[in-house]
Design an enzyme around this catalytic site. Structure first.
Site, PDB file in Angstrom:
ATOM      1  N   HIS A 138     -21.896  35.515  54.194  1.00  8.22           N
ATOM      2  CA  HIS A 138     -23.198  36.048  53.802  1.00  8.22           C
ATOM      3  C   HIS A 138     -24.173  35.693  54.934  1.00  8.22           C
ATOM      4  CE1 HIS A 138     -27.022  36.027  51.536  1.00  8.22           C
ATOM      5  NE2 HIS A 138     -26.419  36.709  50.583  1.00  8.22           N
ATOM      6  N   ASP A 215     -20.347  27.018  51.627  1.00  7.20           N
ATOM      7  CA  ASP A 215     -21.234  27.874  50.850  1.00  7.20           C
ATOM      8  C   ASP A 215     -20.532  28.161  49.525  1.00  7.20           C
ATOM      9  OD1 ASP A 215     -22.611  29.920  49.646  1.00  7.20           O
ATOM     10  OD2 ASP A 215     -22.736  31.188  51.439  1.00  7.20           O
ATOM     11  N   LYS A 241     -27.556  31.868  40.195  1.00 10.68           N
ATOM     12  CA  LYS A 241     -26.251  32.532  39.998  1.00 10.68           C
ATOM     13  C   LYS A 241     -25.407  31.770  38.972  1.00 10.68           C
ATOM     14  CE  LYS A 241     -26.181  34.072  44.781  1.00 10.68           C
ATOM     15  NZ  LYS A 241     -26.167  35.517  45.021  1.00 10.68           N
TER      16      LYS A 241
HETATM   17  N1  PMP Z   1     -24.094  32.843  50.073  1.00 13.97           N
HETATM   18  C1  PMP Z   1     -23.457  33.708  49.282  1.00 13.97           C
HETATM   19  C2  PMP Z   1     -21.958  33.820  49.367  1.00 13.97           C
HETATM   20  C3  PMP Z   1     -24.185  34.494  48.380  1.00 13.97           C
HETATM   21  O1  PMP Z   1     -23.543  35.358  47.588  1.00 13.97           O
HETATM   22  C4  PMP Z   1     -25.591  34.338  48.337  1.00 13.97           C
HETATM   23  C5  PMP Z   1     -26.431  35.188  47.391  1.00 13.97           C
HETATM   24  N2  PMP Z   1     -26.181  36.573  47.474  1.00 13.97           N
HETATM   25  C6  PMP Z   1     -26.201  33.420  49.181  1.00 13.97           C
HETATM   26  C7  PMP Z   1     -25.426  32.686  50.036  1.00 13.97           C
HETATM   27  C8  PMP Z   1     -27.668  33.211  49.200  1.00 13.97           C
HETATM   28  O2  PMP Z   1     -28.156  32.752  47.973  1.00 13.97           O
HETATM   29  P1  PMP Z   1     -29.732  32.750  47.725  1.00 13.97           P
HETATM   30  O3  PMP Z   1     -30.208  34.136  47.997  1.00 13.97           O
HETATM   31  O4  PMP Z   1     -29.860  32.369  46.300  1.00 13.97           O
HETATM   32  O5  PMP Z   1     -30.309  31.730  48.642  1.00 13.97           O
END
Ligand code: PMP
Length: 430
Positions: A138, A215, A241
């Site tokens: 991500h 992560d 989440k």
């Molecule tokens: N890493 C992964 C694998 C994610 O799915 C996400 C959220 N889509 C994030 C990081 C970032 O999370 P946040 O937007 O809550 O900071």
């Protein structure tokens, strides 16, 4: 979960009573953000109604209560992760947690400035050092490392993804080497749902003394997450989440590492002594929580953790696994639908990203929305992985603790209707 238990779980989510476009809402976007059970909403609200005060150092009763609730939330998270409470730092979200780590390592690299103590020096990065990520990441676990590399002169490398969506473990064995100082990788891909084979990768990093940053955004809601068992130094996830509020993230860090790392943000609530010239900092976690923290959010997240642990993450995993299999088998039967990473034999958690031939993901998402089904469309903040799969966007269906076979079947039926809806006649299910 039995069907009676599942009904009981669903009854706890007020939003699931909604109708969308004339249909009962089928919320298949938990990977973007999870819905909240009433007890989480009420825990936050009860704090504001009954105990709201700034935490730490208050002489009054409410301040004491607020501090107790906030620190109790930290203990709840520590118990979930099976770590010590001083190893749990609250941040705004996973993104901030990852930035915090990258920034602190950058400060350690400077070897000077506030907080860059001798203890931090061994963690500094310099020209010739390497940071290793994966092609699955991500953007939140990629861009902070790009910037850290740019600031320190270190080189960013990545473990490539094979055609089936699995990581190239042979390549990993040559990429992770003597120069590697940090290995930052996702536990579960937010595009394929594939679980990263940490048992192959972490030992490679350990053998060369590199830090391992995990992560865990997409694993924390679905799997038991014990960072010590996984042998990682840092693990981060977002509360929203995991059925908790927005505005709260968790950073686990090995105690000795957190205490050595310099702060990220500076200000009140993190210091021991301040003069007009300099300041001295508290140990972790306070050194990383300057300012008035996210008190209500931490309390709400602790309630969310109680919610999932009372059901049992292992039991949630079993139920979600069966639904995932149903979803994948159903998608495989629909012509002209490609599931990204479908051939990857690795275990996966409850999500699937699909591409429908000749139809843009946004148009496909519209068809599902018309049927009351909430799905995510776009690149899901993973542009490099989409590029690797040769596409620019996909439609992602993701499950939560409240998901049902009926919702999956409705989604499958809606996916099968996408091509016919746009006039492609040969797209009917086999
Ligand atoms: N890493 C992964 C694998 C994610 O799915 C996400 C959220 N889509 C994030 C990081 C970032 O999370 P946040 O937007 O809550 O900071």
């Amino acid at each position: 979960l039995t069907s009676a238990e599942l009904e009981g779980v669903r009854a706890q989510f007020p939003i699931l009573a909604r109708q969308v476009n004339g249909h009962p809402l089928a919320y298949l976007d938990s990977a973007a953000t999870a819905q909240k059970p009433l007890r989480v909403i009420e825990a936050e609200s009860a704090f504001y109604r009954e105990s709201n005060a700034a935490v730490h150092r208050g002489a009054h009763t409410l301040a004491g209560e607020a501090t107790e609730l906030y620190e109790d939330a930290r203990r709840t998270i520590a118990a979930l992760l099976a770590v010590d409470e001083n190893e749990v730092v609250f941040t705004s979200h996973a993104t901030e947690a990852l930035n915090l780590v990258a920034y602190a390592l950058g400060t350690a690299s400077l070897g000077r400035g506030a907080g860059a103590s001798a203890a931090a020096a061994p963690y500094g990065l310099h020209a010739g050092d390497e940071i290793v990520v994966t092609e699955l990441e991500h953007h939140a676990n990629l861009i902070p490392w790009q910037e850290l590399a740019a600031r320190t002169g270190a080189t960013l490398r990545f473990i490539p993804v094979l055609d089936d969506g699995a990581l190239d473990l042979d390549a990993a064995a040559t990429i992770i080497g003597e120069r590697t100082r940090v290995l930052a990788l996702t536990h579960v891909s937010n595009v394929t749902g594939g679980v990263t084979p940490l048992e192959h990768l972490v030992p490679l990093a350990r053998a060369v003394g590199a830090l391992v940053v995990l992560d865990a955004c997409q694993s924390a809601p679905h799997l038991t997450l014990h960072p010590r068992e996984l042998d990682v130094d840092i693990a981060v996830f977002s509360g929203h989440k995991l059925y908790g509020p927005t505005g709260i993230g968790v950073l686990y860090g090995r105690a000795a590492l957190l205490d050595a790392l310099p702060p990220f943000l500076y200000g009140g609530s993190m210091i021991t002594t301040v003069t007009m010239e300099r300041a001295e900092y508290l140990p972790a976690p306070q050194r990383f929580e300057p300012g008035t923290p996210r008190i209500a959010q931490a309390i709400g997240l602790a309630e969310a953790v109680r919610f999932v642990t009372e059901i049992g993450l292992d039991r949630i995993a079993v139920t979600e696994h069966a639904l995932t299999e149903r979803m994948l088998a159903g998608l495989a039967r629909i012509p002209h639908v490609r599931v990204l990473g479908a051939e990857n034999p690795a275990p996966r958690v409850g999500l699937a990203s699909i591409v429908v031939d000749d139809v843009h993901a946004h148009d496909a998402g519209q068809v599902l929305d018309e049927a009351g089904i909430a799905a995510r469309v776009g690149h899901h903040c993973a542009q490099p992985l989409h590029r690797r799969f040769g596409v620019t966007a996909s439609l992602r269906l993701s499950l939560g603790v409240h998901s049902t076979a009926d919702e999956v079947d409705r989604a499958l039926e809606a996916v099968a209707s996408i091509r016919p809806f746009f006039g492609f006649t040969e797209g009917a299910p086999a």
